[in-house]
Motif scaffolding. Structure first.
Motif, PDB file in Angstrom:
ATOM      1  N   GLY A  24       0.816  -1.209   0.000  1.00  0.00           N
ATOM      2  CA  GLY A  24       0.000   0.000   0.000  1.00  0.00           C
ATOM      3  C   GLY A  24       0.846   1.253   0.000  1.00  0.00           C
ATOM      4  N   ASP A  25       0.557   2.183   0.910  1.00  0.00           N
ATOM      5  CA  ASP A  25       1.246   3.468   0.999  1.00  0.00           C
ATOM      6  C   ASP A  25       2.653   3.258   1.569  1.00  0.00           C
ATOM      7  N   VAL A  26       3.570   2.898   0.701  1.00  0.00           N
ATOM      8  CA  VAL A  26       4.931   2.570   1.130  1.00  0.00           C
ATOM      9  C   VAL A  26       5.617   3.772   1.756  1.00  0.00           C
ATOM     10  N   GLN A  27       5.353   4.976   1.251  1.00  0.00           N
ATOM     11  CA  GLN A  27       6.001   6.167   1.810  1.00  0.00           C
ATOM     12  C   GLN A  27       5.641   6.363   3.277  1.00  0.00           C
ATOM     13  N   ALA A  28       4.360   6.148   3.616  1.00  0.00           N
ATOM     14  CA  ALA A  28       3.937   6.271   5.015  1.00  0.00           C
ATOM     15  C   ALA A  28       4.615   5.208   5.867  1.00  0.00           C
ATOM     16  N   LEU A  29       4.770   4.019   5.312  1.00  0.00           N
ATOM     17  CA  LEU A  29       5.403   2.931   6.043  1.00  0.00           C
ATOM     18  C   LEU A  29       6.894   3.205   6.226  1.00  0.00           C
ATOM     19  N   GLU A  30       7.523   3.833   5.244  1.00  0.00           N
ATOM     20  CA  GLU A  30       8.935   4.182   5.361  1.00  0.00           C
ATOM     21  C   GLU A  30       9.157   5.225   6.458  1.00  0.00           C
ATOM     22  N   VAL A  31       8.230   6.167   6.561  1.00  0.00           N
ATOM     23  CA  VAL A  31       8.331   7.173   7.625  1.00  0.00           C
ATOM     24  C   VAL A  31       8.196   6.494   8.988  1.00  0.00           C
ATOM     25  N   TYR A  32       7.237   5.574   9.099  1.00  0.00           N
ATOM     26  CA  TYR A  32       6.990   4.884  10.359  1.00  0.00           C
ATOM     27  C   TYR A  32       8.181   4.000  10.763  1.00  0.00           C
ATOM     28  N   LEU A  33       8.735   3.247   9.802  1.00  0.00           N
ATOM     29  CA  LEU A  33       9.845   2.342  10.095  1.00  0.00           C
ATOM     30  C   LEU A  33      11.192   3.060  10.088  1.00  0.00           C
ATOM     31  N   GLY A  34      11.238   4.230   9.436  1.00  0.00           N
ATOM     32  CA  GLY A  34      12.463   5.018   9.422  1.00  0.00           C
ATOM     33  C   GLY A  34      13.534   4.497   8.500  1.00  0.00           C
ATOM     34  N   CYS A  35      13.128   3.827   7.414  1.00  0.00           N
ATOM     35  CA  CYS A  35      14.117   3.236   6.509  1.00  0.00           C
ATOM     36  C   CYS A  35      13.498   2.991   5.140  1.00  0.00           C
ATOM     37  N   PRO A  36      14.339   2.733   4.125  1.00  0.00           N
ATOM     38  CA  PRO A  36      13.820   2.387   2.801  1.00  0.00           C
ATOM     39  C   PRO A  36      13.124   1.032   2.843  1.00  0.00           C
ATOM     40  N   ILE A  37      12.105   0.870   2.011  1.00  0.00           N
ATOM     41  CA  ILE A  37      11.359  -0.379   1.923  1.00  0.00           C
ATOM     42  C   ILE A  37      11.381  -0.872   0.480  1.00  0.00           C
ATOM     43  N   ARG A  38      11.639  -2.145   0.341  1.00  0.00           N
ATOM     44  CA  ARG A  38      11.575  -2.775  -0.978  1.00  0.00           C
ATOM     45  C   ARG A  38      10.405  -3.734  -0.988  1.00  0.00           C
ATOM     46  N   THR A  39       9.559  -3.639  -1.993  1.00  0.00           N
ATOM     47  CA  THR A  39       8.457  -4.584  -2.154  1.00  0.00           C
ATOM     48  C   THR A  39       8.691  -5.429  -3.406  1.00  0.00           C
ATOM     49  N   GLY A  40       7.987  -6.546  -3.475  1.00  0.00           N
ATOM     50  CA  GLY A  40       8.175  -7.446  -4.615  1.00  0.00           C
ATOM     51  C   GLY A  40       9.458  -8.227  -4.543  1.00  0.00           C
ATOM     52  N   GLY A  41      10.015  -8.354  -3.341  1.00  0.00           N
ATOM     53  CA  GLY A  41      11.254  -9.107  -3.172  1.00  0.00           C
ATOM     54  C   GLY A  41      10.996 -10.598  -3.053  1.00  0.00           C
ATOM     55  N   SER A  42      12.034 -11.338  -2.692  1.00  0.00           N
ATOM     56  CA  SER A  42      11.921 -12.796  -2.585  1.00  0.00           C
ATOM     57  C   SER A  42      11.682 -13.259  -1.161  1.00  0.00           C
ATOM     58  N   ARG A  43      11.590 -12.302  -0.218  1.00  0.00           N
ATOM     59  CA  ARG A  43      11.436 -12.687   1.185  1.00  0.00           C
ATOM     60  C   ARG A  43      10.809 -11.530   1.953  1.00  0.00           C
ATOM     61  N   ASN A  44      10.491 -11.805   3.219  1.00  0.00           N
ATOM     62  CA  ASN A  44      10.005 -10.774   4.135  1.00  0.00           C
ATOM     63  C   ASN A  44      11.056 -10.627   5.231  1.00  0.00           C
ATOM     64  N   ARG A  45      11.775  -9.513   5.212  1.00  0.00           N
ATOM     65  CA  ARG A  45      12.925  -9.351   6.102  1.00  0.00           C
ATOM     66  C   ARG A  45      12.953  -7.969   6.742  1.00  0.00           C
ATOM     67  N   LEU A  46      13.174  -7.961   8.049  1.00  0.00           N
ATOM     68  CA  LEU A  46      13.427  -6.732   8.795  1.00  0.00           C
ATOM     69  C   LEU A  46      14.905  -6.703   9.141  1.00  0.00           C
ATOM     70  N   THR A  47      15.605  -5.651   8.719  1.00  0.00           N
ATOM     71  CA  THR A  47      17.019  -5.511   9.031  1.00  0.00           C
ATOM     72  C   THR A  47      17.190  -4.395  10.049  1.00  0.00           C
ATOM     73  N   LEU A  48      17.767  -4.731  11.188  1.00  0.00           N
ATOM     74  CA  LEU A  48      17.959  -3.785  12.275  1.00  0.00           C
ATOM     75  C   LEU A  48      19.430  -3.373  12.379  1.00  0.00           C
ATOM     76  N   HIS A  49      19.674  -2.253  13.068  1.00  0.00           N
ATOM     77  CA  HIS A  49      21.043  -1.849  13.378  1.00  0.00           C
ATOM     78  C   HIS A  49      21.528  -2.708  14.550  1.00  0.00           C
ATOM     79  N   ARG A  50      22.582  -3.443  14.337  1.00  0.00           N
ATOM     80  CA  ARG A  50      23.032  -4.403  15.343  1.00  0.00           C
ATOM     81  C   ARG A  50      23.367  -3.738  16.683  1.00  0.00           C
ATOM     82  N   LYS A  51      23.867  -2.506  16.627  1.00  0.00           N
ATOM     83  CA  LYS A  51      24.218  -1.810  17.870  1.00  0.00           C
ATOM     84  C   LYS A  51      22.993  -1.593  18.751  1.00  0.00           C
ATOM     85  N   ASP A  52      21.812  -1.483  18.135  1.00  0.00           N
ATOM     86  CA  ASP A  52      20.587  -1.265  18.914  1.00  0.00           C
ATOM     87  C   ASP A  52      20.239  -2.471  19.784  1.00  0.00           C
ATOM     88  N   LEU A  53      20.709  -3.638  19.392  1.00  0.00           N
ATOM     89  CA  LEU A  53      20.373  -4.858  20.137  1.00  0.00           C
ATOM     90  C   LEU A  53      20.997  -4.864  21.529  1.00  0.00           C
TER      91      LEU A  53
END
Length: 346
Positions: A170-199
């Motif tokens: 849907g509204d990918v731009q709104a989702l990018e603002v919410y998640l704070g990062c670029p979003i790719r759709t139509g990929g081969s998987r569903n993946r969340l990539t985090l900053h390792r230092k945050d862990l």
């Protein structure tokens, strides 16, 4: 693993209350889903019903991205079941994510696979039930909750490094603002990539006493869950989850199950099967699933089921189906093809 193994799915506690807070009536959702109103009082539903409920919410909310953001932010922590509640009282973000991944073992049809590498932490959302299409909103919401977990626990406005979805959102731009990062759709998987230092960030809500109460309950539930499933089913599930990282070895699977490789092989013999036989089944079943996805070429399919070279995959697939992967795809995935698609190079 067959979809029959996942015929009963737990409905999240507080789901219907969350919808009420968003101004969406429960009866509107059930009507849209084509389900009886009594489904609201059910604690477990079938996979088909589970997907229908989430798709109905998605349809009623109007936009996938907005539906994800609204429910992810309105959901109250107190409405979560004890195992998820425990993640909010973990020592730090890493501990919380590991606890969430363990809990997801009790939450078919999905599972989480977490890998830390370099400066990033990749979390893949995988769907074990492959004969039905999961609503995109449910996919997005599941990953959004993982980021919300870190935000609520640390008290900081964390952002993701990147997000990949296999379906439109849907509204990918709104989702990018919410998640704070670029979003790719139509990929081969569903993946969340985090900053390792945050862990490494500590959780403000850390509660050691509460964890001592909640953790044994989860361990007991996991034990009961595994006892009630055949060893063959569990092993094949682990294999399917691990294939994209290479061909799983018996020692690796046994370690994940907390037993020696000899014990595992003996348990499989008692069920009149073997590790090699289950691995072949897992690869065969996953190959058929991936081949219906026309966004993947044959080389990618081979990699995703643990083959290092395409020729080995071709030989194996001909032994399974009697035809080449391309010919099988042409016959079985034809209805998914676009007019310009050709299979000669796939």
């Amino acid at each position: 693993m067959s979809s029959h193994s996942y015929n009963r799915i737990k409905m999240p506690q507080g789901f219907w209350e969350g919808l009420r807070q968003l101004g969406i009536a429960s009866h509107d959702v059930t009507r849209k889903a084509g389900l009886p109103l009594t489904i609201i009082s059910e604690t477990t539903v079938s996979t088909t019903q589970y997907y229908a409920i989430w798709q109905a919410y998605s349809d009623l909310t109007g936009d996938v991205a907005q539906g994800i953001i609204r429910l992810a932010t309105v959901y109250e922590v107190t409405k979560y079941p004890p195992p998820i509640l425990a993640t909010y009282h973990a020592r730090d973000y890493r501990d919380a994510l590991h606890r969430m991944a363990r809990y997801k073992q009790l939450c078919p049809p999905e599972s989480l696979k977490m890998v830390e590498m370099g400066e990033k932490c990749m979390i893949d959302l995988e769907w074990i039930v492959t004969d039905q299409t999961c609503p995109p909103l449910l996919v997005g919401l599941t990953l959004a909750f993982l980021l919300e977990l870190g935000r609520k626990g640390t008290g900081q406005p964390l952002t993701a490094s990147a997000v990949e979805f296999a379906q439109p959102m849907g509204d990918v731009q709104a989702l990018e603002v919410y998640l704070g990062c670029p979003i790719r759709t139509g990929g081969s998987r569903n993946r969340l990539t985090l900053h390792r230092k945050d862990l490494d960030l500590p959780f403000l809500t850390y509660n050691e006493e509460l964890l001592e109460i909640l953790s044994p309950a989860l361990d007991h539930t996991l034990h009961e869950y595994k006892v009630n499933r055949s060893m063959s089913d569990i092993v094949k599930w682990i294999m399917k989850r691990s294939l994209s990282a290479g061909c799983p070895e018996v020692q690796t699977v046994a370690k994940e199950l907390g037993m020696s490789d000899r014990t595992l092989q003996r348990r499989l013999m008692d069920e009149k099967t073997s590790f090699v036989h289950l691995l072949t089944q897992a690869r065969h079943e996953q190959a058929r699933m991936y081949l219906t996805d026309l966004s993947l070429n044959i080389k990618e399919v081979a990699f995703l089921i643990g083959y290092e070279d395409q020729n080995s995959f071709y030989r194996a697939f001909r032994a399974w189906e009697g035809v080449t992967p391309a010919n099988w795809r042409s016959k079985h995935a034809e209805r998914y093809a676009k007019p310009e698609d050709t299979f000669t190079g796939r």
